[in-house]
Design an enzyme around this catalytic site. Structure first.
Site, PDB file in Angstrom:
ATOM      1  N   ASP A 119       9.036  51.205  10.931  1.00  0.00           N
ATOM      2  CA  ASP A 119       9.304  51.823  12.228  1.00  0.00           C
ATOM      3  C   ASP A 119       9.981  50.834  13.167  1.00  0.00           C
ATOM      4  OD1 ASP A 119       8.238  54.249  11.567  1.00  0.00           O
ATOM      5  OD2 ASP A 119       6.281  53.883  12.467  1.00  0.00           O
ATOM      6  N   LYS A 121      11.998  55.424  15.136  1.00  0.00           N
ATOM      7  CA  LYS A 121      12.092  56.539  16.076  1.00  0.00           C
ATOM      8  C   LYS A 121      11.457  56.088  17.386  1.00  0.00           C
ATOM      9  CE  LYS A 121       9.929  59.798  13.817  1.00  0.00           C
ATOM     10  NZ  LYS A 121       9.492  59.130  12.610  1.00  0.00           N
ATOM     11  N   MET A 180       1.708  56.755  24.706  1.00  0.00           N
ATOM     12  CA  MET A 180       3.019  57.288  25.115  1.00  0.00           C
ATOM     13  C   MET A 180       2.933  58.068  26.423  1.00  0.00           C
ATOM     14  SD  MET A 180       4.293  58.495  21.317  1.00  0.00           S
ATOM     15  CE  MET A 180       2.695  59.214  20.883  1.00  0.00           C
ATOM     16  N   GLU A 214       0.808  -1.212   0.000  1.00  0.00           N
ATOM     17  CA  GLU A 214       0.000   0.000   0.000  1.00  0.00           C
ATOM     18  C   GLU A 214       0.845   1.268   0.000  1.00  0.00           C
ATOM     19  OE1 GLU A 214      -3.252   2.455  -0.087  1.00  0.00           O
ATOM     20  OE2 GLU A 214      -3.142   0.290  -0.439  1.00  0.00           O
ATOM     21  N   THR A 252      -5.196  50.039  15.753  1.00  0.00           N
ATOM     22  CA  THR A 252      -4.426  50.913  16.628  1.00  0.00           C
ATOM     23  C   THR A 252      -4.362  50.342  18.044  1.00  0.00           C
ATOM     24  OG1 THR A 252      -4.137  53.218  17.314  1.00  0.00           O
ATOM     25  CG2 THR A 252      -6.387  52.358  17.298  1.00  0.00           C
ATOM     26  N   ALA A 253      -3.366  50.800  18.807  1.00  0.00           N
ATOM     27  CA  ALA A 253      -3.073  50.190  20.107  1.00  0.00           C
ATOM     28  C   ALA A 253      -4.234  50.293  21.085  1.00  0.00           C
ATOM     29  CB  ALA A 253      -1.827  50.843  20.705  1.00  0.00           C
ATOM     30  N   PRO A 309      -0.929  46.176  16.124  1.00  0.00           N
ATOM     31  CA  PRO A 309      -0.200  46.235  17.396  1.00  0.00           C
ATOM     32  C   PRO A 309       1.027  45.331  17.456  1.00  0.00           C
ATOM     33  CG  PRO A 309      -2.173  44.909  17.640  1.00  0.00           C
ATOM     34  CD  PRO A 309      -2.236  45.507  16.268  1.00  0.00           C
TER      35      PRO A 309
END
Length: 471
Positions: free
Chosen positions: A252, A274, A387, A25, A335-336, A229
């Site tokens: 980024d 940054k 932030m 087989e 977005t966060a 995120p």
């Protein structure tokens, strides 16, 4: 990071001899796969089962009533061993290896030189799924998922490509010009017509498009793409598709390596990261870079953490692109603040509690703190503060000064949306302790307002370190 044991490749066996050794087989299963190739197949079986013998005869597979030896294997491209007993499999594998033939022993990866992946067959297009031979059921599961995604007619796109490949190679230079053409072709009308079964008409459409591509000046374009995120599975499908077609990825610092790696392998990657207090590349330099790359005819993905339009300085980059006449497109990301709310099941708006959501930042463009939002927060809105960790003590003073009670519920999330996320909960009066913590290295999103008390925060850590943790 996990590494491959078997490197996935496509091996040319057209017109070459491929040998299968076995009588049962397992040998039949391998032959069922191999008859879809252009190889010259030989079955070495001294006592083949009736099913195996019938299949070999019906599909033009040569039958040798003997075990393969070194002389028989000379010049063979591949050897598949399916004797059904490990000792016999190992013995035949050694003969093949001594003859210089790559060997696959069915269901015995430790005896094999190469693995046979699970294959999604859309000939002439094939997709191989490999798990280094140790989890074949998982590979079959993945294959089933891909089978459901790709229509049975998908292979017609491969047939269309084969018809015009020579003309494309003659008309267009290697690299970006050809890649742009193929991308437009498979996303356009010719592909739709081919999938509908009209290959001749699809070829006519494709050749007309090729004629236009020859005289068309390369025009660059910039895509401002939200990476979300940081979790790969929170990237949008559009963002993922654009990463696969980008010539250059400008990213980024907060975009994880795993997301950047989702781009095309030969795309040039440029970090313009940054972080607070460490601006390695100025915003003006980033603007100029995007314009320069587009003017070179590049397809540029400007990859930003979260959403490009929320504290992503997209407005400045858009202004520069407009001034230079560079076409651009915006691709939103999660977005966060939304990721943080999902992590803790916090309703950012809640009937009878909070009817407004404020997106605010603890740092302005000139290093100062934006004014005004604290008065909106005092009116009962939910505040999502970006932030704000390092200035948490000053944030508390401003909110209290605007009339917000020290007892107001607050939630902070480090690395929102990622597997490494950490939740912290307490009151506005306790929030100032967050600034003193040096065990938070990831981005922190702070949610302030009565709505945060309605989330799943039982397992959240306190803002202040305990005495044991501080020690």
């Amino acid at each position: 990071m996990s590494r491959f044991r078997f490197f996935p490749v496509s091996y040319d066996i057209a017109g070459r001899r491929v040998v299968v050794a076995g009588s049962g087989e397992q040998a039949l299963q391998k032959l069922r796969l191999l008859v879809r190739t252009e190889a010259n197949l030989v079955l070495c079986a001294q006592s083949p089962t009736a099913d195996l013998a019938r299949f070999a005869a019906a599909n033009g597979v040569a039958l040798a009533d003997a075990e393969p030896d070194a002389a028989f294997l000379a010049g063979a491209a591949l050897l598949f061993v399916a004797m059904g007993h490990e000792a016999e499999d190992a013995r035949i594998a050694m003969i093949g290896r001594a003859a210089g033939v790559p060997v696959n022993v069915v269901d015995r990866p430790h005896l094999s030189d190469f693995a046979v992946p699970a294959i999604v067959d859309r000939a002439p297009v094939s997709i191989a799924i490999a798990t280094d031979g140790h989890a074949p059921v998982l590979a079959q599961k993945v294959r089933a998922l891909i089978e459901a995604l790709l229509p049975p007619a998908f292979g017609r796109l491969g047939e269309l490509a084969a018809r015009i490949r020579g003309g494309v190679n003659e008309a267009l230079a290697e690299g970006a010009p050809r890649r742009r053409f193929w991308t437009r072709l498979f996303e356009g009308r010719a592909a739709d017509v081919a999938l509908a079964g009209e290959l001749d008409r699809a070829e006519i459409i494709a050749r007309k498009a090729l004629g236009s591509a020859e005289s068309e000046a390369a025009e660059g374009k910039v895509f401002l793409v939200g990476a979300g995120p940081g979790a790969e599975d929170l990237l949008t499908l559009r963002a993922q598709r654009l990463l696969q077609t980008a010539d250059v990825i400008v990213h980024d610092a907060l975009v994880p390596d795993a997301v950047i790696a989702m781009g095309r392998r030969d795309a040039h990657r440029m970090s313009v990261g940054k972080r607070k207090g460490r601006h390695s590349v100025t915003q003006g330099e980033i603007d100029a870079l995007l314009v320069h790359l587009a003017h070179e005819g590049r397809r540029v993905v400007r990859l930003k953490a979260g959403d490009p339009m929320v504290y992503g300085r997209a407005g400045e980059e858009i202004a520069a692109l407009r001034a230079a006449g560079v076409p651009y497109e915006i691709v939103p990301g999660i977005t966060a603040s939304l990721a943080a709310a999902a992590d803790a099941a916090v309703p950012l708006t809640l009937r009878g509690v909070s009817q407004h959501l404020i997106l605010a930042t603890g740092h302005g463009a000139d290093g100062g703190e934006p004014q005004g939002w604290e008065h909106l927060a005092a009116s009962g809105s939910t505040v999502a503060l970006y932030m704000g960790k390092s200035v948490a003590d000053r944030i508390v003073a401003r909110l209290v000064g605007a009339g917000l009670p020290l007892s107001t519920p607050v939630l902070a999330v480090e690395n929102a949306g990622r597997a490494s996320r950490r939740l912290f909960a307490g009151t506005l009066g306790e929030l100032r302790s967050l600034a003193a913590r040096d065990d938070l290295s990831g981005p922190v999103l702070i949610l302030i307002g009565e709505a945060t008390a309605h989330g799943d925060i039982a397992a959240a850590e306190p803002f202040a370190l305990t005495l044991a943790e501080a020690a």
